[in-house]
Design an enzyme around this catalytic site. Structure first.
Site, PDB file in Angstrom:
ATOM      1  CG  HIS A  63      -6.660  -3.490   2.593  1.00  0.00           C
ATOM      2  ND1 HIS A  63      -6.147  -4.670   2.136  1.00  0.00           N
ATOM      3  CD2 HIS A  63      -6.878  -3.670   3.911  1.00  0.00           C
ATOM      4  CE1 HIS A  63      -6.073  -5.537   3.137  1.00  0.00           C
ATOM      5  NE2 HIS A  63      -6.515  -4.950   4.227  1.00  0.00           N
ATOM      6  CG  HIS A 113      -1.861  -1.140   1.323  1.00  0.00           C
ATOM      7  ND1 HIS A 113      -2.393  -1.593   2.515  1.00  0.00           N
ATOM      8  CD2 HIS A 113      -2.394  -1.938   0.364  1.00  0.00           C
ATOM      9  CE1 HIS A 113      -3.211  -2.620   2.282  1.00  0.00           C
ATOM     10  NE2 HIS A 113      -3.215  -2.848   0.990  1.00  0.00           N
TER      11      HIS A 113
HETATM   12  C1  LIG Z   1      -0.352  -7.439  -4.479  1.00  0.00           C
HETATM   13  C2  LIG Z   1      -1.225  -6.282  -4.074  1.00  0.00           C
HETATM   14  C3  LIG Z   1      -2.346  -6.496  -3.283  1.00  0.00           C
HETATM   15  C4  LIG Z   1      -3.141  -5.424  -2.901  1.00  0.00           C
HETATM   16  N1  LIG Z   1      -4.290  -5.665  -2.198  1.00  0.00           N
HETATM   17  C5  LIG Z   1      -5.146  -4.644  -1.969  1.00  0.00           C
HETATM   18  C6  LIG Z   1      -6.417  -4.887  -1.402  1.00  0.00           C
HETATM   19  O1  LIG Z   1      -6.813  -6.027  -1.137  1.00  0.00           O
HETATM   20  N2  LIG Z   1      -7.234  -3.815  -1.183  1.00  0.00           N
HETATM   21  C7  LIG Z   1      -6.850  -2.534  -1.489  1.00  0.00           C
HETATM   22  O2  LIG Z   1      -7.604  -1.583  -1.234  1.00  0.00           O
HETATM   23  N3  LIG Z   1      -5.644  -2.283  -2.030  1.00  0.00           N
HETATM   24  C8  LIG Z   1      -4.804  -3.311  -2.304  1.00  0.00           C
HETATM   25  N4  LIG Z   1      -3.614  -3.057  -2.923  1.00  0.00           N
HETATM   26  C9  LIG Z   1      -3.235  -1.651  -3.179  1.00  0.00           C
HETATM   27  C10 LIG Z   1      -3.994  -0.971  -4.319  1.00  0.00           C
HETATM   28  O3  LIG Z   1      -4.114  -1.830  -5.422  1.00  0.00           O
HETATM   29  C11 LIG Z   1      -3.254   0.319  -4.671  1.00  0.00           C
HETATM   30  O4  LIG Z   1      -3.303   1.187  -3.557  1.00  0.00           O
HETATM   31  C12 LIG Z   1      -3.812   1.068  -5.870  1.00  0.00           C
HETATM   32  O5  LIG Z   1      -3.866   0.259  -7.017  1.00  0.00           O
HETATM   33  C13 LIG Z   1      -2.925   2.276  -6.142  1.00  0.00           C
HETATM   34  O6  LIG Z   1      -3.416   3.011  -7.234  1.00  0.00           O
HETATM   35  P1  LIG Z   1      -2.440   3.950  -8.065  1.00  0.00           P
HETATM   36  O7  LIG Z   1      -3.240   4.518  -9.173  1.00  0.00           O
HETATM   37  O8  LIG Z   1      -1.774   4.886  -7.139  1.00  0.00           O
HETATM   38  O9  LIG Z   1      -1.292   2.995  -8.634  1.00  0.00           O
HETATM   39  P2  LIG Z   1      -1.401   1.651  -9.483  1.00  0.00           P
HETATM   40  O10 LIG Z   1      -2.741   1.053  -9.366  1.00  0.00           O
HETATM   41  O11 LIG Z   1      -0.222   0.839  -9.110  1.00  0.00           O
HETATM   42  O12 LIG Z   1      -1.255   2.144 -10.981  1.00  0.00           O
HETATM   43  C14 LIG Z   1      -0.064   2.599 -11.569  1.00  0.00           C
HETATM   44  C15 LIG Z   1      -0.088   2.201 -13.039  1.00  0.00           C
HETATM   45  O13 LIG Z   1       0.929   2.910 -13.738  1.00  0.00           O
HETATM   46  C16 LIG Z   1       1.606   2.042 -14.592  1.00  0.00           C
HETATM   47  N5  LIG Z   1       2.963   2.584 -14.775  1.00  0.00           N
HETATM   48  C17 LIG Z   1       3.925   2.704 -13.828  1.00  0.00           C
HETATM   49  N6  LIG Z   1       5.030   3.252 -14.353  1.00  0.00           N
HETATM   50  C18 LIG Z   1       4.761   3.491 -15.658  1.00  0.00           C
HETATM   51  C19 LIG Z   1       5.518   4.047 -16.721  1.00  0.00           C
HETATM   52  N7  LIG Z   1       6.774   4.488 -16.546  1.00  0.00           N
HETATM   53  N8  LIG Z   1       4.940   4.125 -17.955  1.00  0.00           N
HETATM   54  C20 LIG Z   1       3.653   3.696 -18.153  1.00  0.00           C
HETATM   55  N9  LIG Z   1       2.896   3.169 -17.168  1.00  0.00           N
HETATM   56  C21 LIG Z   1       3.440   3.072 -15.932  1.00  0.00           C
HETATM   57  C22 LIG Z   1       1.562   0.708 -13.881  1.00  0.00           C
HETATM   58  O14 LIG Z   1       1.781  -0.370 -14.762  1.00  0.00           O
HETATM   59  C23 LIG Z   1       0.185   0.732 -13.254  1.00  0.00           C
HETATM   60  O15 LIG Z   1      -0.799   0.193 -14.108  1.00  0.00           O
HETATM   61  C24 LIG Z   1      -2.793  -4.110  -3.311  1.00  0.00           C
HETATM   62  C25 LIG Z   1      -1.681  -3.896  -4.118  1.00  0.00           C
HETATM   63  C26 LIG Z   1      -0.905  -4.972  -4.517  1.00  0.00           C
HETATM   64  C27 LIG Z   1       0.276  -4.713  -5.409  1.00  0.00           C
END
Ligand SMILES: Cc1cc2nc3c(=O)[nH]c(=O)nc-3n(C[C@H](O)[C@H](O)[C@H](O)COP(=O)(O)OP(=O)(O)OC[C@H]3O[C@@H](n4cnc5c(N)ncnc54)[C@H](O)[C@@H]3O)c2cc1C
Ligand SMILES: *[C@@H]1O[C@H](CO)[C@@H](O)[C@H](O)[C@H]1NC(C)=O
Ligand SMILES: *[C@@H]1O[C@H](CO)[C@@H](O)[C@H](O)[C@H]1NC(C)=O
Ligand SMILES: *[C@@H]1O[C@H](CO)[C@@H](O)[C@H](O)[C@H]1NC(C)=O
Ligand SMILES: *[C@@H]1O[C@H](CO)[C@@H](O)[C@H](O)[C@H]1NC(C)=O
Ligand SMILES: *[C@@H]1O[C@H](CO)[C@@H](O)[C@H](O)[C@H]1NC(C)=O
Ligand SMILES: *[C@@H]1O[C@H](CO)[C@@H](O)[C@H](O)[C@H]1NC(C)=O
EC number: 1.1.99.29
Length: 597
Positions: A576, A528
């Site tokens: 989460h 997270h």
């Molecule tokens: C294994 C795991 C289990 C989890 N379990 C839970 C849960 O049960 N419940 C919950 O609430 N949260 C959970 N989380 C956390 C939750 O998924 C994240 O908090 C959330 O997805 C974050 O959103 P975000 O948009 O900040 O980043 P992300 O969802 O990580 O999105 C970032 C995106 O940017 C892309 N990216 C990165 N760098 C580049 C680049 N240079 N060029 C192009 N694209 C790029 C990535 O591929 C990704 O698709 C979990 C996370 C993981 C990894």
């Protein structure tokens, strides 16, 4: 990996000669029309990026390009089946191959740092647990931003906006397991209680909450007051995983003429936009992109209005650093030319981490016939495949006792009295009872750094696990609290023995060392990450501790660039993180829409 058909390549090439942009999902960078132009370029199609692309493209006056490094989620059954959560988290195509630097606090282990690498990002592969955290967590955003519109009350319209709370398939009676008043019913992201009915273990959990004064039942973890024993909700709708990709970028949205989704494409950096500039601020609206494999030529795409970074807490901070936005001295030391000397980029990484403990129990482990389970899911979206693998029905959210010596020795690290210090997952029913004891409020802060000018070299992720004495002492208290929970009368005839690790088994220094060695050997992250590009007040500085983005998420000292994902959340919330990310992204979408209306 999916390859575009020769027909779609032909069509894509033939439209490069016209300025018209058709709605499209391009599987590869060479399908992107050469002359297309976009109002907004969203970098990273994860939890926040998917939400923003969906919301901004609701306005037909905006032309939106979403860039994602990983593959498209569409047509992949494993991403849709809830029980495949652990399998997809182990699938190299769907995750970044990131590891932490050796963690001094856990015997120098490097920990695999899972992160989604597919449209939907983390929301396409995560554990689907749906928890918002505490009102105090959001009020802390408001304090960091000196802007009440970021507090729980200020965010009220956004907290439920993404959510579509639904009955689990099969129509079991869920009354008494959630509070209908705290949910949203009109958003695109499905949320539900588990498909399966409570088992005897769950009844004992409820009985125990009734019997023990220390622990109370709490009707809903998502009211903003999570403390207590709660039934677990998941981002599952109609028996399928619901993600930012399925929710915000479904078939109807993909038909929008003003939305382009480009997958399998890596953003290397953001760069200054060439052209007439007004004022002194550097204008950063250009993104340098290349095939995910790194092969082939790089291209530059420029947004007419803004570039929005949503590459996640690790990805967005790494992108800023690779672009020369970060601590000048540190960047120059690795050969990266400084563009904006914002000291906090990559600093302040906070995350949840967990110890695992277990008991032996007097029950029979259920046997799942996977062939039958898959058939059942395919036919009716029910059965064991309609639920995640792992902790399932209930969670205990708790605080250190009010009179805890720890709260006298250290300032309480929680955001306030509504925020739990611990999450304790409750799962059993068979021959083992297993608990993750999660420290939700660590004092330890880590960092994301780079050590190369090559944007393809991996980030240096340091979670700083257990490097603060409070965290070690608190984790022991969390284990003891879990032991107390399982010592109640409700467990008679079921629990047969504690497997540990047990901090009280041997209190000699050698015994304590043995306890810690066991904890450290399998301590893991809950993935997270937050806080690497923290929100801060309008007009604040760029020194250490002063934040990275302002109260409307614009990167300080430059123009045309925002960050709008978990990176800006100043401190990991006590739940989460996906719900907080959806809330943040919904608000960001409105801020951007208002500015360019
Ligand atoms: C294994 C795991 C289990 C989890 N379990 C839970 C849960 O049960 N419940 C919950 O609430 N949260 C959970 N989380 C956390 C939750 O998924 C994240 O908090 C959330 O997805 C974050 O959103 P975000 O948009 O900040 O980043 P992300 O969802 O990580 O999105 C970032 C995106 O940017 C892309 N990216 C990165 N760098 C580049 C680049 N240079 N060029 C192009 N694209 C790029 C990535 O591929 C990704 O698709 C979990 C996370 C993981 C990894
Ligand atoms: C959006 O798409 C419509 C229909 O193709 C087109 O007329 C309009 O110009 C587009 N808007 C922008 C901002 O590109
Ligand atoms: C961990 O690494 C540090 C620095 O390299 C070293 O000083 C320390 O002894 C190591 N600790 C263990 C337990 O190996
Ligand atoms: C559903 O469960 C609630 C609480 O346990 C109970 O009061 C109610 O009567 C049940 N409804 C039906 C239709 O069985
Ligand atoms: C699983 O179910 C299928 C279909 O009912 C059956 O053919 C198969 O033998 C079962 N497998 C096991 C291991 O029980
Ligand atoms: C960067 O760090 C990684 C991981 O610690 C290491 O393997 C690599 O050698 C480092 N590269 C440089 C240029 O220091
Ligand atoms: C185990 O459970 C069975 C049946 O529920 C019960 O008869 C037996 O006493 C239990 N054993 C222990 C050790 O509690």
């Amino acid at each position: 990996m999916k390859r575009p058909s020769s027909l779609s390549v032909f069509v894509a090439l033939s439209i490069t000669t016209v300025r018209l942009v058709r709605a499209a999902v391009y599987q590869s960078i060479d399908q992107l029309p050469e002359k297309a132009s976009y109002d907004f370029i969203i970098v990273g199609g994860g939890g926040a990026g998917g939400t923003l692309a969906g919301r901004l493209s609701e306005n037909p006056k905006f032309n939106v390009l979403l860039i994602e490094a990983g593959p498209d989620n569409e047509g992949r059954e494993d991403l849709a089946i809830p029980s495949q959560n652990l399998a997809v988290q182990a699938e190299s195509e769907y995750i970044w191959n990131w590891w932490t630097v050796p963690q001094i606090g856990v015997n120098n282990r490097s920990i695999e740092y899972k992160s989604g690498h597919v449209l939907g990002g983390g929301t396409s592969i995560n554990g689907m647990v749906y928890t918002r955290g505490a009102t105090d967590d959001y009020d802390l955003w408001g304090k960091f931003a000196k802007d009440k519109s970021w507090s729980w009350k200020g965010l009220a319209p956004y907290v439920k906006k993404h959510e579509k709370f639904v009955q689990p398939p099969g129509d079991r009676n869920i009354s008494g397991q959630y509070d209908p008043r705290v949910h949203g019913y009109k958003g695109p992201v499905g949320v539900s209680l588990p498909w399966s009915s409570p088992i005897e273990f769950d009844t004992r959990v409820m009985k125990n909450a009734e019997l023990q004064d220390e622990f109370d039942f709490n009707l809903d973890p998502n009211s903003g007051r999570p403390i207590g024993v709660t039934w677990t909700q998941f981002t599952i709708g109609g028996g399928e995983r619901s993600s930012s990709a399925t929710g915000f970028l479904g078939a109807d949205v993909r038909k929008r003429p003003n939305l382009t989704i480009l997958v399998n494409t890596y953003a290397k950096r953001v760069v200054e936009t060439i052209g007439p500039t007004i004022g002194l601020r550097k204008d950063i609206r250009t993104v340098e992109i290349v095939q995910r494999s790194g092969e082939g030529p790089s291209r530059r795409v420029t947004a007419r209005k803004e570039v929005i970074l949503t590459a996640g807490a690790i990805g967005s901070s790494k992108l800023l650093l690779d672009s020369g936005i970060g601590d000048k001295t540190e960047l120059e030391a690795v050969g990266v030319k400084s563009v904006a000397d914002i000291k906090d980029v990559g600093k302040g990484l906070t995350d949840h981490y967990t110890a695992s403990i277990s008991w032996n129990a007097n029950g029979t482990d259920p046997v799942v016939n996977t062939t039958e389970a898959l058939d059942l899911w395919r036919k009716d979206r029910i059965g064991p495949y309609a639920e995640p693998t792992g902790p399932r029905h209930q969670i205990l959210w708790s605080r250190l006792p009010k009179d805890s010596q720890l709260l006298k020795d250290y300032k309480d690290p929680s955001a306030g009295p509504n925020a739990p210090h611990f999450e304790i997952t409750l799962s059993g029913g068979g021959s083992t009872v297993f608990a993750f004891v999660v420290l939700l409020t660590p004092y330890s802060h880590g960092s994301v750094r780079i050590n190369s000018t090559d944007p393809f070299s991996p980030p240096l992720i340091d979670l700083a696990f257990l490097t603060h004495p409070f965290d070690r002492a608190a984790l022991i208290e969390g284990v003891r609290q879990t032991k107390r929970f399982y010592s109640g009368l409700a467990w008679d005839g079921y629990l047969t023995g504690f497997n540990g690790p047990d901090p009280d088994a041997d209190t000699s220094p050698a015994g304590q060392e043995e306890f810690w060695d066991k904890i450290k050997a399998d301590m893991n992250s809950f993935f997270h990450p937050c806080g690497t590009a923290a929100i801060s007040p309008k007009g604040s500085g760029i020194g250490r501790g002063e934040g990275v983005v302002d109260n409307v998420l614009k990167v300080k000292t430059v123009k045309g660039l925002r960050v709008a994902d978990a990176a800006v959340i100043p401190y990991v919330p006590t739940g989460h993180s996906q719900a907080a990310v959806y809330t943040l992204a919904e608000r960001a979408a409105d801020l951007i829409k208002e500015e360019w209306a």
